[in-house]
Each structure stands twice: as C-alpha cells, then as structure tokens.
Write a protein that holds these residues in place. Sequence first.
Motif, PDB file in Angstrom:
ATOM      1  N   THR A  83       7.012  -0.602  13.735  1.00 24.43           N
ATOM      2  CA  THR A  83       8.007  -0.305  14.763  1.00 24.43           C
ATOM      3  C   THR A  83       9.160  -1.297  14.718  1.00 24.43           C
ATOM      4  OG1 THR A  83       6.304   0.644  16.195  1.00 24.43           O
ATOM      5  CG2 THR A  83       8.389   0.033  17.235  1.00 24.43           C
ATOM      6  N   ARG A 116      -1.104  10.794   2.991  1.00 25.53           N
ATOM      7  CA  ARG A 116      -0.704   9.499   2.419  1.00 25.53           C
ATOM      8  C   ARG A 116       0.260   8.801   3.378  1.00 25.53           C
ATOM      9  NH1 ARG A 116       1.777   6.325  -1.213  1.00 25.53           N
ATOM     10  NH2 ARG A 116       3.777   7.373  -1.092  1.00 25.53           N
ATOM     11  N   MET A 135       0.827  -1.209   0.000  1.00 24.14           N
ATOM     12  CA  MET A 135       0.000   0.000   0.000  1.00 24.14           C
ATOM     13  C   MET A 135       0.860   1.257   0.000  1.00 24.14           C
ATOM     14  SD  MET A 135      -3.315  -0.923   2.357  1.00 24.14           S
ATOM     15  CE  MET A 135      -2.422  -1.542   3.769  1.00 24.14           C
ATOM     16  N   VAL A 136       1.982   1.175   0.670  1.00 21.04           N
ATOM     17  CA  VAL A 136       2.886   2.332   0.700  1.00 21.04           C
ATOM     18  C   VAL A 136       3.546   2.522  -0.660  1.00 21.04           C
ATOM     19  CG1 VAL A 136       5.091   3.146   1.596  1.00 21.04           C
ATOM     20  CG2 VAL A 136       3.349   2.306   3.173  1.00 21.04           C
ATOM     21  N   LEU A 164      -4.865  -2.543  14.861  1.00 22.95           N
ATOM     22  CA  LEU A 164      -4.076  -1.311  14.811  1.00 22.95           C
ATOM     23  C   LEU A 164      -2.784  -1.476  15.603  1.00 22.95           C
ATOM     24  CD1 LEU A 164      -5.522   2.264  15.140  1.00 22.95           C
ATOM     25  CD2 LEU A 164      -3.541   1.605  16.513  1.00 22.95           C
ATOM     26  N   ASP A 179      -0.371  -3.675  13.583  1.00 22.43           N
ATOM     27  CA  ASP A 179       0.284  -2.938  12.502  1.00 22.43           C
ATOM     28  C   ASP A 179       1.321  -1.965  13.051  1.00 22.43           C
ATOM     29  OD1 ASP A 179      -1.076  -4.254  10.552  1.00 22.43           O
ATOM     30  OD2 ASP A 179      -2.588  -2.709  10.230  1.00 22.43           O
ATOM     31  N   GLY A 180       0.990  -1.341  14.173  1.00 22.55           N
ATOM     32  CA  GLY A 180       1.960  -0.449  14.802  1.00 22.55           C
ATOM     33  C   GLY A 180       3.209  -1.199  15.218  1.00 22.55           C
ATOM     34  N   ILE A 208       7.926   6.452   7.617  1.00 22.24           N
ATOM     35  CA  ILE A 208       7.569   5.041   7.477  1.00 22.24           C
ATOM     36  C   ILE A 208       7.627   4.660   6.004  1.00 22.24           C
ATOM     37  CG2 ILE A 208       5.679   3.378   7.675  1.00 22.24           C
ATOM     38  CD1 ILE A 208       4.714   4.883  10.143  1.00 22.24           C
ATOM     39  N   ASN A 209       7.030   5.480   5.169  1.00 21.38           N
ATOM     40  CA  ASN A 209       7.014   5.193   3.736  1.00 21.38           C
ATOM     41  C   ASN A 209       8.425   5.056   3.183  1.00 21.38           C
ATOM     42  OD1 ASN A 209       4.323   5.582   4.166  1.00 21.38           O
ATOM     43  ND2 ASN A 209       4.094   7.320   2.791  1.00 21.38           N
ATOM     44  N   VAL A 234      -4.178   5.041   6.358  1.00 24.87           N
ATOM     45  CA  VAL A 234      -3.852   4.896   4.940  1.00 24.87           C
ATOM     46  C   VAL A 234      -4.696   3.785   4.323  1.00 24.87           C
ATOM     47  CG1 VAL A 234      -2.062   4.199   3.310  1.00 24.87           C
ATOM     48  CG2 VAL A 234      -1.510   5.768   5.160  1.00 24.87           C
ATOM     49  N   ARG A 235      -4.788   2.686   5.047  1.00 19.81           N
ATOM     50  CA  ARG A 235      -5.526   1.544   4.533  1.00 19.81           C
ATOM     51  C   ARG A 235      -7.007   1.859   4.395  1.00 19.81           C
ATOM     52  NH1 ARG A 235      -8.117  -2.078   7.494  1.00 19.81           N
ATOM     53  NH2 ARG A 235      -6.941  -1.634   9.400  1.00 19.81           N
ATOM     54  N   GLU A 236      -7.583   2.477   5.424  1.00 17.29           N
ATOM     55  CA  GLU A 236      -9.018   2.705   5.434  1.00 17.29           C
ATOM     56  C   GLU A 236      -9.435   3.946   4.654  1.00 17.29           C
ATOM     57  OE1 GLU A 236     -10.054   0.754   9.798  1.00 17.29           O
ATOM     58  OE2 GLU A 236      -9.798   2.925   9.625  1.00 17.29           O
ATOM     59  N   ASP A 275       1.924   5.165  15.130  1.00 18.89           N
ATOM     60  CA  ASP A 275       2.300   4.567  13.840  1.00 18.89           C
ATOM     61  C   ASP A 275       1.231   3.593  13.362  1.00 18.89           C
ATOM     62  OD1 ASP A 275       4.583   6.016  13.688  1.00 18.89           O
ATOM     63  OD2 ASP A 275       5.928   4.430  14.376  1.00 18.89           O
ATOM     64  N   GLY A 276       0.676   2.847  14.284  1.00 16.14           N
ATOM     65  CA  GLY A 276      -0.405   1.932  13.919  1.00 16.14           C
ATOM     66  C   GLY A 276      -1.596   2.699  13.370  1.00 16.14           C
ATOM     67  N   ALA A 277      -1.891   3.827  13.994  1.00 10.41           N
ATOM     68  CA  ALA A 277      -3.011   4.650  13.522  1.00 10.41           C
ATOM     69  C   ALA A 277      -2.740   5.170  12.117  1.00 10.41           C
ATOM     70  CB  ALA A 277      -3.241   5.813  14.486  1.00 10.41           C
ATOM     71  N   VAL A 321      -0.787   3.887   9.612  1.00  7.85           N
ATOM     72  CA  VAL A 321      -0.928   2.891   8.540  1.00  7.85           C
ATOM     73  C   VAL A 321      -2.379   2.437   8.404  1.00  7.85           C
ATOM     74  CG1 VAL A 321       1.446   2.119   8.811  1.00  7.85           C
ATOM     75  CG2 VAL A 321      -0.370   0.890   9.977  1.00  7.85           C
ATOM     76  N   THR A 322      -3.094   2.419   9.533  1.00 10.03           N
ATOM     77  CA  THR A 322      -4.508   2.063   9.459  1.00 10.03           C
ATOM     78  C   THR A 322      -5.296   3.113   8.692  1.00 10.03           C
ATOM     79  OG1 THR A 322      -4.356   0.902  11.581  1.00 10.03           O
ATOM     80  CG2 THR A 322      -6.559   1.486  10.817  1.00 10.03           C
ATOM     81  N   LEU A 333       4.109   3.689  19.160  1.00  7.69           N
ATOM     82  CA  LEU A 333       3.661   2.504  18.420  1.00  7.69           C
ATOM     83  C   LEU A 333       2.194   2.645  18.032  1.00  7.69           C
ATOM     84  CD1 LEU A 333       4.557  -1.135  19.321  1.00  7.69           C
ATOM     85  CD2 LEU A 333       2.186  -0.544  18.860  1.00  7.69           C
ATOM     86  N   LEU A 334       1.411   3.166  18.949  1.00  6.02           N
ATOM     87  CA  LEU A 334      -0.003   3.394  18.668  1.00  6.02           C
ATOM     88  C   LEU A 334      -0.180   4.418  17.557  1.00  6.02           C
ATOM     89  CD1 LEU A 334      -1.840   3.540  22.109  1.00  6.02           C
ATOM     90  CD2 LEU A 334      -2.503   2.200  20.117  1.00  6.02           C
ATOM     91  N   ARG A 365      -9.635   5.788  17.255  1.00  2.00           N
ATOM     92  CA  ARG A 365      -9.462   4.456  17.827  1.00  2.00           C
ATOM     93  C   ARG A 365      -8.165   4.365  18.630  1.00  2.00           C
ATOM     94  NH1 ARG A 365     -11.802   1.875  13.168  1.00  2.00           N
ATOM     95  NH2 ARG A 365      -9.736   1.389  12.405  1.00  2.00           N
ATOM     96  N   ALA A 366      -7.102   4.888  18.049  1.00  2.00           N
ATOM     97  CA  ALA A 366      -5.811   4.852  18.736  1.00  2.00           C
ATOM     98  C   ALA A 366      -5.850   5.706  19.999  1.00  2.00           C
ATOM     99  CB  ALA A 366      -4.712   5.340  17.802  1.00  2.00           C
TER     100      ALA A 366
END
Lengths: 192, 192
Positions: free
Chosen positions: A161, B99, A107-108, A153, A156-157, B104-105, B163-165, B156-158, B160-161, B153-154, B173-174
């Motif tokens: 990480t 994006r 996706m990235v 979530l 994925d985090g 991370i990207n 981006v996906r959604e 970063d998880g948020a 990528v989530t 970590l939360l 949520r995070a």
Amino acid sequence: MATNAKERLLGAAERLFYEEGIRAVGIERILSESGVGRASFYRHFPSKDDVVVEVLRRRDGMWRAWLDGRIAVSERSPEELPLALFDGLAERFAAAEFRGCAFINTMVETADPDSPAHHVAAEHKEKVIAVLDRLLAEGGYLDHESLARQLALLGDGAIVTAVREGTPEAAVRARAVAEVLLRTAERESVRA
Amino acid sequence: MATNAKERLLGAAERLFYEEGIRAVGIERILSESGVGRASFYRHFPSKDDVVVEVLRRRDGMWRAWLDGRIAVSERSPEELPLALFDGLAERFAAAEFRGCAFINTMVETADPDSPAHHVAAEHKEKVIAVLDRLLAEGGYLDHESLARQLALLGDGAIVTAVREGTPEAAVRARAVAEVLLRTAERESVRA
DNA sequence: CCAAGAGGGAACTGATCGGTACCATCAGGA
DNA sequence: TCCTGATGGTACCGATCAGTTCCCTCTTGG
C-alpha cells in the motif's frame, strides 16, 4: 585484500536490484557502479542468479537484525511490543529510497515459485513470522501463531500500500488494525 | 473484420504478462501466441508500453465487474457484505494460474512511480477502495472511508501472502481480521 | 627481487531485445 | 472487376543481454 571486489559487487547489486528491479539491472551496470572488472565478477559468481540469491541472503540478515534492534529499543509494554513492527515500517516507508519489500518484489519479478530466489524470499518471511510469534507468546497471547501470521499479512499489506500511495500513511493504518487485533485477542491468566 | 488482430494481441499479452511478468515477455512471444504479424502489432500499438497500459485498463474493468458480481450474488447481510471481497479472493487464490494481483505486480516491476502503467495500477486500487467505501457506508459504518482503506490493505496483504505461501489460506486469515475489524467498528443508530 | 594471486579493461560470442521496412495475401465495397 | 485496407511473414536494424577469454597491472609475501 582478498574479497574486496566481491563486497563491492554485492553492495552495488543490492542497491541497484532494490531501486530498479532485478531484471532491469544488467551485469554492465553492476560492474560500472562497483568499479569491478567483468572477469572478476565471474570469478566470484557463476551467474547473475547467484548474485541475486546472495544479495537476498544478506538482506535477510540485515533486515532481521534491524527489526531486532527496533524491538530492543521499543518502549512498548510486552503486550504491545509486536506493534514495534509497524513502528519500524513507518520509518522505512518515510525513507526516500523506499520501494517496497525486496523479498516481495523478488517473488513478483521471479514468476517461477521453484526458483532459488523465490525460496530465499519465502524463507525470510517465515523467519519474520517466527520473531512475531515469539513476541506474541511472550506477550501472553494464547493464539500467538495465528496472530503472528495475521500481523505479518498486515505488514505486507502496508508495504504494498505504501508503494502504491507513495506515503508512509499505510503503516499507521495497519498499526491501527493491529491494535484492534491485539486488543480483542485472548491473553493468558488475568483480564484487565 | 476490423480489429480482430488487436483483440487477439491484447488477450495473449494479458495472459503472458500476468503469468510470466511484463519484462519477461517479449514482443516475439506475444506475436507467436496470438498469431499476429509483427507489422500488425505496430499498426495497433506505438510500442510495448502502450500494450501494457491497455492490458491493465482492460483488466481493471474486468476485475471490478467480477467483484461487483461477487458482491451481487453474496448472501451476506448488509453489514457483512464488505467481507464478500475476501470470499472472492479465496476463489481467486485457489485458481491454478493465480500469480497475485496484476496491478501490484506491475507497480513492482515498473519501478518508476511516474510511469503510465504505475498510474493505471494505482487508479485501479482507488476504484476498488471506492467500491468498499460505498458498501461500508451502506452497511451503516460511520468511519467507512478509513475502514475501506483498511480492508483494501488487508486484501493486498492477503494477495502477496497467498503468492508467497502458494495456498488460498491467506484469504481466510485476512477475512478473520476483517471480521474483527467490522465487529468492533461503530455503526449508525442502534447497537445489537 | 621475484613469483603468484587478485583485480581491472576490453574485445568478443550468440542470443534476444524493441522497433522498422517491405512484400504477398485476402477480404470487402464501389 | 478492381481497388483499398487489414493482415501475416520475414528480413533487417542497432542496442543490449549474460557470459567467455585474453592481457596487463598492482599488491603482497617469500
């Protein structure tokens, strides 16, 4: 024997795409590492993009089968069973070839959110969330759907990480958060 | 006026790299969109890789300055102030051009963990974690370092989530998870 | 024994990649 | 005024990209 070449192509492509990235790997590399001829490649796939999609589909199946396996052999109690995701992630992070989640990476790399590859990747995550949701429902958690998305979530985090840090430690950290989450979540009927 | 061209190059490169990916953007695109000549480009940068690193450095500075700003204007109490990270993320996720995280990207696109770009990206995250750590320490949290890494970590998880959604929902949520985390964490001296 | 299909090798296309070299222009300072 | 440095434009380089085409080999089943 029929589709021997196709299988070798997909195997090589899956490995190379994951290790070096989709854009970074040319057709030439896939051909030389699989030992398949150029013409045979285009006999099986219309274009490189189709290989990407097929590789992701394969990986989706493999990954979820692997997760199901980790859940099946987990010795955790029903209310702790969702934590098996993080137990599994800890294993993956420790692998030498670990380079994150192939679907996140796709996706990235594939900026366009309408691309087929992006869709396959998004669908994979939804299927994983569905697995978590079922586990949480069976564990008696009332708000299992919301909880499933929070755990995903977290997962994925942990993955991004772990890529950044180059150590498996992130899995432990994410699991600790998940434990707090499950401990404070409401469950049906009796209280401990 | 001296380095006008350099500034235009970096601006165009930053935008294009973020929107379409580093590998997807060729020198040609950066030149045409910045109006800079080919020779001028190589007068300022030895290679494309150097542009990538410089763009990331700039973005690191801008991003953390922006975060500091969000923290400064936040009306949250000291013990809730770390949640300002997620308030900020919610804003970013809603932006049309969102994006994901450029760092991370970059780590995903640049498979090699020893590459300069990878290092800059990794350093950026550590600096953000340091900011969270300070906030948590000032908020009276005893295990602020561990907590800072969990919040990062939360975050970063948020990202990528989201981006996906394709929606800003992941930030909420995070943040909900973060709230649980802060609420159950031990703080110095008195209890509420 | 032979035909048919699957596969591998290599030459080739047009496009694009990152990077170099050369040239004309335009500004500002001596 | 003239000179210097920064600039933009363009032609060019070798390499690589995805994809097409042609040819030869090998296997397999009738």
